[in-house]
Design an enzyme around this catalytic site. Structure first.
Site, PDB file in Angstrom:
ATOM      1  CG  HIS A   1      -2.036  -1.020   1.095  1.00  0.00           C
ATOM      2  ND1 HIS A   1      -3.154  -0.823   0.318  1.00  0.00           N
ATOM      3  CD2 HIS A   1      -2.167  -2.252   1.648  1.00  0.00           C
ATOM      4  CE1 HIS A   1      -3.945  -1.892   0.397  1.00  0.00           C
ATOM      5  NE2 HIS A   1      -3.356  -2.785   1.209  1.00  0.00           N
TER       6      HIS A   1
ATOM      7  CD  GLU B   1      -9.094   2.149  -7.552  1.00  0.00           C
ATOM      8  OE1 GLU B   1      -9.673   1.177  -8.020  1.00  0.00           O
ATOM      9  OE2 GLU B   1      -9.005   2.362  -6.303  1.00  0.00           O
TER      10      GLU B   1
END
Length: 993
Positions: A868, A898
């Site tokens: 991450h 995203e």
């Protein structure tokens, strides 16, 4: 000749009066006749309408039931009492409509009901029958009519058909009733109403004919119907009723005065009226009977005979007067000589008497109209006369016979004086010559009278002239003004309250020497009495009320407590008259007081401050002058008490204000702007009227004005705010820069324009410089102190350092509107910008805007493969690429994960497609190297849609762009698609290698 002339004139006047009376009587007779005719016609119409309503009630009986038996019909009409309540109706009956084939069945049914001899008549075969089946009441004549076929008679049938077709009441013409078959003089008619089948419609004529079942009817005899219809007003009228509009013997239905009496009716008073009843016309012919105008036409005859008699009498009287005048002229000639002599002698006597009366009346009028009381007596005290003012001044009753008893008047005057010595001394010592004696008399009711005595010669006798003038008002005004001026001077010089109140008390006692006064004050808690002033009362008496509770005071001090409790004046003219005087008035007896008056002392707002007490050593009641003096003294005492309380409160308030000012948590500055006001006046005289424009054109002028503001004082919070101390303040180191620094001078200019324009308060934000050189932000409130709005010589400024608050607000705003990872606006901020753009498009329909939705392709693989932390680096990298490609007006935003969005204001879909393709290539061509040396390349899929002002909300355009985004993902990713309502929107298909 005179008598003949009078007779002719009077007869002419008599004829005129008779003619006027005759014309007026005829007009009145005609009006009375027409009124009675209208009343008679109205009564007939009203009566017939009533009978129609009775029939409508019977019609309603059949409308409420499909079949009404004979017993039910009889019971219903028995309640109506037709014979007693409705004169003229012979009865009310029921006529069924029978076809020819049903006749036998009908007759058999009626015979079975108890009428064995019933048969429809006249006999014969007909298509339809309408026999009288029910007829109530069951009188002998009505039984004769049962079975009569009304449909057989054309006159009766016409009424039945009219009622059937109209659905309304219908009336027959002139007929002979079946009940009156043997009486040819009797005339009558029928009134009928249709009865329809309840289950069938009857809105049109055809429907009514098809739904007809029967009729209800009522037979009328004209003689009985018209009995008493006109009332007392028709007693002298001959009424004839004709069927239809033709006046003929054949159509005559009713004549109220038949035969010879009808011939004797008047041909002059005739009226013809047409009325319509149940769709049938009647013509009424009404004539006046003999004697109708008897009383009215008798008046002209009475006028004529009265005028003739009066004319004869006046002629005789004129003849007698003329004869007497001739005889009187002879006697007058004989007495004229004697009369002439007598008149000469009487003229001289009357002249002397009139002169004497005129002189006496003039003297009395002068005496009574003077403003002074006048009394005239001799040296022995015998009174000659007095004027009205004297009697009013000394209130001399009318029953006092002072002319018969001189001593009674002297005793009356002496009884009204507080001190009789000046009055009695003037009676004993009479001035001689032209000298006069002046004394001032004080009356028990408070009045003051000025007395003058001088000697005079009255004929051969020496007399005295007494003059009395009421100077109460003048004397009281002088003393009151002196006392008032003395009290005001003491108040102005700040004398102690005790001295001021003592001066008030002494002033009252100077006006009324027999009065002893004191002023008792309420303490701060308003529960106790405190001695204010009592210079003439014994000390033990004053101490008995000082400091005692109001509820515990009794006796004479209880009167003061009562006045304070009720808030009203209390008067006790005799303390001995109090019920428990022996027990509670011991203090009054010791102080030798027998009367007490209490006057409440109030402030300007009406608040009770104390009580003014007035005592007397003799039982007495106050007069108007006493009450006025006490009221004024109480007012002066109230002024003194209030001023003392105000002075005390002012000193305490000043101390509290200074303490609050010095220890206030808000920074306070006292500033003098008088030099600024003078400079503004100079600019105005120089022709500068628009100060705002002048300051913009001359910034140095605003700086010069700022240097003219002088700091007078600053409290502890203000000194702490600018890092100063009291020495800095005394040395003049503080200036306007501690409120407005050089960069904040425009804010000072706005404040100056507002305050100079008349505003009393102005608030703004500014920047200032502390004494240690640090620049800070503050919030200011400038207040022009009351009374200085025009001069601006005293302005109070409060400042609050808001530097930290503004910094914290900026940080909070940054946190609330920015995505912490990428630095881009967050979803909330982006949606706010989108809503504002949507509102703009709703106002400007010709404008345009576009929205782009971006999503990183296969972002989950990056997180799964590298972690991450690398995924966050990729997100920051994309955010930086987006910002490099945007214009200033464009708004990017991270919508979550995203997923990103871009708002392009003023951009249509074609231009947005070019921008989206350029951004897609830049992302695809760029690569990212992580800290671990890993090279990562990413691509994005972009969906775009146009934002329109017609959209219901902003979610609609996001939904369209999101749909285009998912089409791009399904189409292979790394591509741009647009949502243009269903067309193929693929713009590019560049797949990552």
């Amino acid at each position: 000749m005179l008598a003949a002339l009078v007779l002719s004139l009077c007869l002419g006047l008599t004829y005129g009066a008779w003619r006027n009376a005759h014309d007026a009587s005829e007009q009145q007779v005609q009006a009375d006749f027409e009124f009675r005719v209208r009343q008679l016609a109205g009564n007939i119409v009203v009566r017939m309408q009533t009978y129609i309503q009775v029939l409508q009630g019977v019609q309603g009986l059949y409308a409420s039931s499909q079949d009404v038996a004979r017993s039910q019909f009889h019971a219903y009409l028995a309640v109506l009492q037709v014979e007693r309540l409705f004169p003229g109706i012979h009865g009310i009956g029921y006529l069924p409509l029978l076809p020819g084939a049903g006749l036998a069945r009908h007759e058999a049914g009626v015979r079975a009901e108890g009428y064995p001899g019933y048969a429809v008549r006249p006999p014969g075969l007909r298509a339809w029958y309408a026999p009288i089946t029910y007829l109530e009441p069951s009188s002998e004549s009505n039984l004769l009519a049962l079975g009569y076929d009304i449909w057989h008679d054309p006159v009766r049938r016409a009424a039945l058909e009219q009622a059937r077709d109209t659905g309304q009441a219908a009336m027959t013409g002139k007929i002979a009733l079946v009940q009156d078959a043997g009486n040819v003089q009797a005339h009558g008619f029928l009134m009928v109403l249709p009865v329809y089948d309840n289950g069938l419609p009857h809105a049109s004529v055809a429907q009514r004919r098809a739904a007809l079942r029967a009729w209800v009817f009522a037979p009328f005899r004209m003689g009985d119907l018209m009995a008493g219809v006109g009332g007392e007003g028709a007693r002298l009228l001959d009424l004839e009723i004709y069927d239809g509009t033709r006046l003929a013997e054949a159509t005559l239905m009713h004549d109220s005065v038949p035969g010879a009496w009808s011939l004797a009716a008047s041909d002059g008073l005739v009226s013809q009226q047409a009325i319509s009843i149940a769709g049938h016309a009647w013509t009424l012919r009404v004539r006046a009977k003999p004697g109708f105008d008897g009383e009215l036409l008798a008046r002209p005859r009475l006028v004529a005979w009265t005028g003739v008699l009066a004319s004869v009498l006046l002629a005789l009287a004129a003849w007698r007067l003329a004869l007497g005048r001739a005889r009187a002229q002879v006697a007058l000639a004989r007495s004229s000589e004697l009369t002439e002599q007598l008149e000469q002698g009487q003229a001289s006597v009357l002249a002397m008497a009139e002169a004497a009366q005129r002189s006496q009346a003039m003297l009395r009028s002068i005496l009574d109209s003077t403003i002074d009381g006048i009394l005239v007596d001799n040296i022995d005290g015998h009174i000659f006369t007095s004027n009205r003012r004297f009697r009013d001044l000394w209130q001399v009753p009318d029953v006092l016979d002072w002319q018969a008893d001189d001593a009674a008047l002297v005793r009356h005057v002496e009884g009204q004086l507080e001190e009789a010595a000046p009055f009695l001394g003037a009676r004993a010592d009479t001035p001689h010559g032209h000298r006069e004696r002046r004394d001032v008399l004080r009356l028990r009711d408070g009045r003051v009278v000025e007395q003058y005595v001088r000697s005079m010669q009255l004929g051969n006798e020496q007399a005295r002239l007494w003059t009395f003038r009421d100077i109460s008002e003048r004397s009281q005004m002088e003393r009151r003004e002196h006392t008032r001026r003395q009290v005001l001077e003491m108040l102005a010089t700040g004398a102690p309250l005790e001295r001021v109140l003592e001066s008030v008390v002494l002033g009252v006692q100077a006006d009324h020497p027999a009065m002893l006064c004191s002023i008792l004050l309420l303490d701060e808690n308003r529960h106790r009495l405190v001695l204010g002033a009592a210079p003439s009362l014994p000390a033990f008496f004053n101490l008995s009320s000082h400091g005692h509770d109001l509820d515990s005071l009794q006796g004479v001090h209880g009167i003061a407590a009562q006045a304070l409790h009720d808030g009203q004046r209390v008067i006790v003219g005799d303390l001995h008259a109090v019920a428990d005087a022996q027990e509670t008035m011991e203090l009054a007896w010791r102080a030798q007081l027998q009367a007490c008056w209490a006057e409440p002392v109030r402030g300007g707002s009406g608040k009770l401050l104390g009580v003014l007490m007035a005592y007397h050593r003799q039982p007495t009641l106050p007069g108007a002058a006493h009450l006025a003096r006490l009221s004024e003294a109480a007012h002066l005492a109230g002024m003194a008490i209030e001023q003392a309380q105000v002075a005390l409160a002012l000193r305490a308030g000043e101390a509290r204000f200074r303490s609050l000012y010095d220890h206030a948590p808000v920074a306070l500055w006292e500033q003098d702007w008088s030099a600024v006001r003078a400079a503004l006046d100079t600019l105005e005289q120089a022709g500068v009227h628009d100060l705002g424009a002048y300051f913009q054109a001359n910034p140095d002028a605003l700086r010069r004005l700022a240097r003219l503001v002088r700091i007078i004082d600053a409290n502890g919070a203000a000194l702490a705010q600018v890092r100063a101390n009291e020495d800095d303040q005394r040395r003049g180191k503080l200036g306007l820069a501690q409120n407005f620094d050089d960069s904040a001078l425009p804010r000072f200019g706005d404040a100056l324009l507002a305050l100079a324009g008349g505003a009393h308060l102005y608030e703004c934000e500014s920047s200032f410089v502390r004494l240690d050189g640090a620049a800070r932000q503050n919030e200011l409130s400038l207040l022009v102190m009351p009374g200085h709005a025009d001069s601006l010589d005293f302005v109070m400024v409060s400042t609050l350092d808001i530097t930290e608050r503004k910094r914290m607000n900026a940080e909070l705003l940054q946190l609330a509107t920015t995505d912490f990872l990428t630095g881009l606006p967050n979803r909330r901020h982006f949606m706010t910008a989108l809503e504002n753009e949507h509102a703009r498009l709703q106002r400007e329909l010709a404008s345009c805007a576009s929205v782009l939705m971006l999503d990183i392709d296969h972002f989950k693989r990056v997180n799964d493969a590298y972690g991450h932390a690398v995924g966050d680096t990729v997100l920051r990298h994309l955010g930086a690429l987006m910002c490099q490609a945007l214009r200033k007006v464009d708004v990017p935003g991270r919508m979550g994960g995203e997923e990103f969005a871009i708002l392009l204001p003023g951009t249509d879909l074609a231009a947005a497609a070019v921008f989206a393709e350029r951004l897609r290539r830049r992302v695809a061509d760029s690569s990212l190297t992580t800290d671990g040396g890993i090279l990562i390349s990413i691509t994005v899929s972009i969906g775009m849609a146009a934002l329109a002002g017609t959209d219901a909300d902003c979610d609609a355009v996001l939904a369209r762009a999101d749909e285009a985004l998912y089409r791009a993902k399904r189409g292979g990713r790394n591509r741009v698609e647009q949502n243009d309502c269903g067309s193929d929107g693929v713009l590019s298909k560049c797949m990552a290698q």
